[in-house]
Design a protein around this motif. Sequence first.
Motif, PDB file in Angstrom:
ATOM      1  N   ASP A  24     -17.622  47.112  57.810  1.00 46.31           N
ATOM      2  CA  ASP A  24     -19.035  46.782  57.589  1.00 46.31           C
ATOM      3  C   ASP A  24     -19.166  45.567  56.674  1.00 46.31           C
ATOM      4  OD1 ASP A  24     -19.900  48.853  59.179  1.00 46.31           O
ATOM      5  OD2 ASP A  24     -20.385  50.201  57.508  1.00 46.31           O
ATOM      6  N   ILE A  25     -18.380  45.557  55.607  1.00 47.50           N
ATOM      7  CA  ILE A  25     -18.417  44.439  54.662  1.00 47.50           C
ATOM      8  C   ILE A  25     -17.944  43.154  55.337  1.00 47.50           C
ATOM      9  CG2 ILE A  25     -17.363  43.518  52.557  1.00 47.50           C
ATOM     10  CD1 ILE A  25     -17.271  46.462  51.537  1.00 47.50           C
ATOM     11  N   ALA A  26     -16.838  43.254  56.075  1.00 47.60           N
ATOM     12  CA  ALA A  26     -16.303  42.074  56.760  1.00 47.60           C
ATOM     13  C   ALA A  26     -17.278  41.573  57.825  1.00 47.60           C
ATOM     14  CB  ALA A  26     -14.954  42.412  57.393  1.00 47.60           C
ATOM     15  N   GLU A  27     -17.899  42.491  58.554  1.00 49.25           N
ATOM     16  CA  GLU A  27     -18.848  42.091  59.593  1.00 49.25           C
ATOM     17  C   GLU A  27     -20.027  41.339  58.993  1.00 49.25           C
ATOM     18  OE1 GLU A  27     -22.040  44.351  62.378  1.00 49.25           O
ATOM     19  OE2 GLU A  27     -19.962  45.038  62.598  1.00 49.25           O
ATOM     20  N   ASP A  28     -20.543  41.817  57.870  1.00 50.35           N
ATOM     21  CA  ASP A  28     -21.653  41.124  57.205  1.00 50.35           C
ATOM     22  C   ASP A  28     -21.268  39.683  56.875  1.00 50.35           C
ATOM     23  OD1 ASP A  28     -23.237  43.365  57.331  1.00 50.35           O
ATOM     24  OD2 ASP A  28     -22.890  43.977  55.252  1.00 50.35           O
ATOM     25  N   GLU A  29     -20.056  39.507  56.378  1.00 45.08           N
ATOM     26  CA  GLU A  29     -19.586  38.168  55.989  1.00 45.08           C
ATOM     27  C   GLU A  29     -19.422  37.269  57.212  1.00 45.08           C
ATOM     28  OE1 GLU A  29     -18.024  35.310  53.082  1.00 45.08           O
ATOM     29  OE2 GLU A  29     -19.146  37.189  52.888  1.00 45.08           O
ATOM     30  N   PHE A  30     -18.813  37.791  58.266  1.00 41.12           N
ATOM     31  CA  PHE A  30     -18.591  36.977  59.463  1.00 41.12           C
ATOM     32  C   PHE A  30     -19.908  36.644  60.164  1.00 41.12           C
ATOM     33  CE2 PHE A  30     -14.189  38.929  59.449  1.00 41.12           C
ATOM     34  CZ  PHE A  30     -13.533  37.740  59.174  1.00 41.12           C
ATOM     35  N   ARG A  31     -20.839  37.579  60.180  1.00 44.19           N
ATOM     36  CA  ARG A  31     -22.131  37.293  60.812  1.00 44.19           C
ATOM     37  C   ARG A  31     -22.906  36.245  60.022  1.00 44.19           C
ATOM     38  NH1 ARG A  31     -25.976  40.501  60.939  1.00 44.19           N
ATOM     39  NH2 ARG A  31     -25.248  42.235  59.653  1.00 44.19           N
ATOM     40  N   LYS A  36     -14.913  30.598  60.327  1.00 45.27           N
ATOM     41  CA  LYS A  36     -14.335  29.622  59.403  1.00 45.27           C
ATOM     42  C   LYS A  36     -14.970  29.701  58.024  1.00 45.27           C
ATOM     43  CE  LYS A  36     -13.179  24.703  59.034  1.00 45.27           C
ATOM     44  NZ  LYS A  36     -13.262  23.363  59.703  1.00 45.27           N
ATOM     45  N   GLY A  37     -16.284  29.901  57.981  1.00 49.30           N
ATOM     46  CA  GLY A  37     -16.976  29.892  56.697  1.00 49.30           C
ATOM     47  C   GLY A  37     -16.852  31.177  55.907  1.00 49.30           C
ATOM     48  N   ALA A  38     -16.438  32.256  56.551  1.00 44.59           N
ATOM     49  CA  ALA A  38     -16.321  33.540  55.854  1.00 44.59           C
ATOM     50  C   ALA A  38     -15.235  33.466  54.787  1.00 44.59           C
ATOM     51  CB  ALA A  38     -16.002  34.652  56.850  1.00 44.59           C
ATOM     52  N   LEU A  40     -12.482  35.283  52.721  1.00 45.30           N
ATOM     53  CA  LEU A  40     -11.661  36.484  52.647  1.00 45.30           C
ATOM     54  C   LEU A  40     -11.691  37.055  51.235  1.00 45.30           C
ATOM     55  CD1 LEU A  40      -9.728  38.463  53.977  1.00 45.30           C
ATOM     56  CD2 LEU A  40      -7.847  36.890  53.461  1.00 45.30           C
ATOM     57  N   ASN A  41     -11.664  36.182  50.232  1.00 42.22           N
ATOM     58  CA  ASN A  41     -11.722  36.654  48.847  1.00 42.22           C
ATOM     59  C   ASN A  41     -13.031  37.383  48.574  1.00 42.22           C
ATOM     60  OD1 ASN A  41      -9.200  35.644  48.179  1.00 42.22           O
ATOM     61  ND2 ASN A  41     -10.009  33.674  47.485  1.00 42.22           N
ATOM     62  N   GLY A  42     -14.126  36.863  49.136  1.00 44.90           N
ATOM     63  CA  GLY A  42     -15.409  37.524  48.953  1.00 44.90           C
ATOM     64  C   GLY A  42     -15.435  38.902  49.584  1.00 44.90           C
ATOM     65  N   ILE A  43     -14.844  39.010  50.775  1.00 38.80           N
ATOM     66  CA  ILE A  43     -14.775  40.308  51.454  1.00 38.80           C
ATOM     67  C   ILE A  43     -13.957  41.291  50.629  1.00 38.80           C
ATOM     68  CG2 ILE A  43     -13.880  41.507  53.491  1.00 38.80           C
ATOM     69  CD1 ILE A  43     -14.465  38.925  55.084  1.00 38.80           C
ATOM     70  N   LEU A  44     -12.820  40.832  50.124  1.00 39.47           N
ATOM     71  CA  LEU A  44     -11.944  41.713  49.350  1.00 39.47           C
ATOM     72  C   LEU A  44     -12.621  42.159  48.058  1.00 39.47           C
ATOM     73  CD1 LEU A  44      -8.453  39.984  49.767  1.00 39.47           C
ATOM     74  CD2 LEU A  44      -9.551  41.731  51.182  1.00 39.47           C
ATOM     75  N   LYS A  61      -6.931  36.532  57.782  1.00 41.39           N
ATOM     76  CA  LYS A  61      -8.367  36.653  58.063  1.00 41.39           C
ATOM     77  C   LYS A  61      -8.620  36.844  59.552  1.00 41.39           C
ATOM     78  CE  LYS A  61     -11.272  33.098  57.657  1.00 41.39           C
ATOM     79  NZ  LYS A  61     -12.171  32.068  57.070  1.00 41.39           N
ATOM     80  N   GLY A  62      -7.794  36.208  60.378  1.00 34.81           N
ATOM     81  CA  GLY A  62      -7.955  36.356  61.815  1.00 34.81           C
ATOM     82  C   GLY A  62      -7.785  37.796  62.272  1.00 34.81           C
ATOM     83  N   GLU A  63      -6.856  38.506  61.650  1.00 34.42           N
ATOM     84  CA  GLU A  63      -6.635  39.908  62.009  1.00 34.42           C
ATOM     85  C   GLU A  63      -7.812  40.788  61.576  1.00 34.42           C
ATOM     86  OE1 GLU A  63      -3.745  41.901  63.479  1.00 34.42           O
ATOM     87  OE2 GLU A  63      -4.086  39.989  64.472  1.00 34.42           O
ATOM     88  N   LEU A  64      -8.399  40.459  60.439  1.00 33.80           N
ATOM     89  CA  LEU A  64      -9.577  41.204  59.992  1.00 33.80           C
ATOM     90  C   LEU A  64     -10.745  40.945  60.943  1.00 33.80           C
ATOM     91  CD1 LEU A  64     -11.069  42.977  57.992  1.00 33.80           C
ATOM     92  CD2 LEU A  64     -11.381  40.973  56.515  1.00 33.80           C
TER      93      LEU A  64
END
Length: 224
Positions: A24-31, A36-38, A40-44, A61-64
């Motif tokens: 859910d957290i990662a999806e919010d960031e990618f959306r 490219k702009g997401a 990974l440190n912010g998600i973590l 990040k690609g795997e996430l």
Amino acid sequence: MDQRLQARERFRQLPDQQRADWLDIAEDEFRAFGFKGASLNGILARAALSKGQAYYYFADKGELYRAVIERAITKLADLIDARPVQANSVDHYWQQIAALFGNVTLVFKENDHLAELGRGIYREAAAQEAITDLLEALHIRLQKVIDAGQAIGAIRTDLPLPLLTDMAFASMREADRWFAMNAQELSPHDALKLNHSVFSLFRDMLAPSKHDCVPSQNPTPFKD
């Protein structure tokens, strides 16, 4: 086993709620920022994960991102009722395919979360590269659907199955891209009307011709 596959398996073994919270957290960031702009440190940081913990479950990040899209594809399949096509007649076959087309359009129209993830895939080549294996799996499923259609006479057989599948997959991806990008601007009536036209184009491309003709082996050359 490949390290990426090992990490994916470890992630699948986590409790359902823990997986859902991270995705859910990662999806919010990618959306919000695209692939490219997401950050990974912010998600973590939001997930309270160290980099060491993250890399135990995701190689990069690609795997996430792949995990986020895999979940979205599963959700989409549930929403559109994407059960295997099992038809006993040509008409029944195309009725099932038409229903899938219509359901996808409605989902993108009504679920902007999924639509935005779809838009993100088509905006960035790197995003598509990250989900290459998921696209290949969809390609294989489509080939099975076309093969089943050929078995009952719903799909033309004058072209090799791999070529038909490639053509169908390319047209479906372009339709998917267009609806993901534009569905929110269409009224429900216009969206379904356009979907019907796209489906008709798809069916006409794959269905056996009613006026098949074999080209001459010695065609008349064009005259200047």
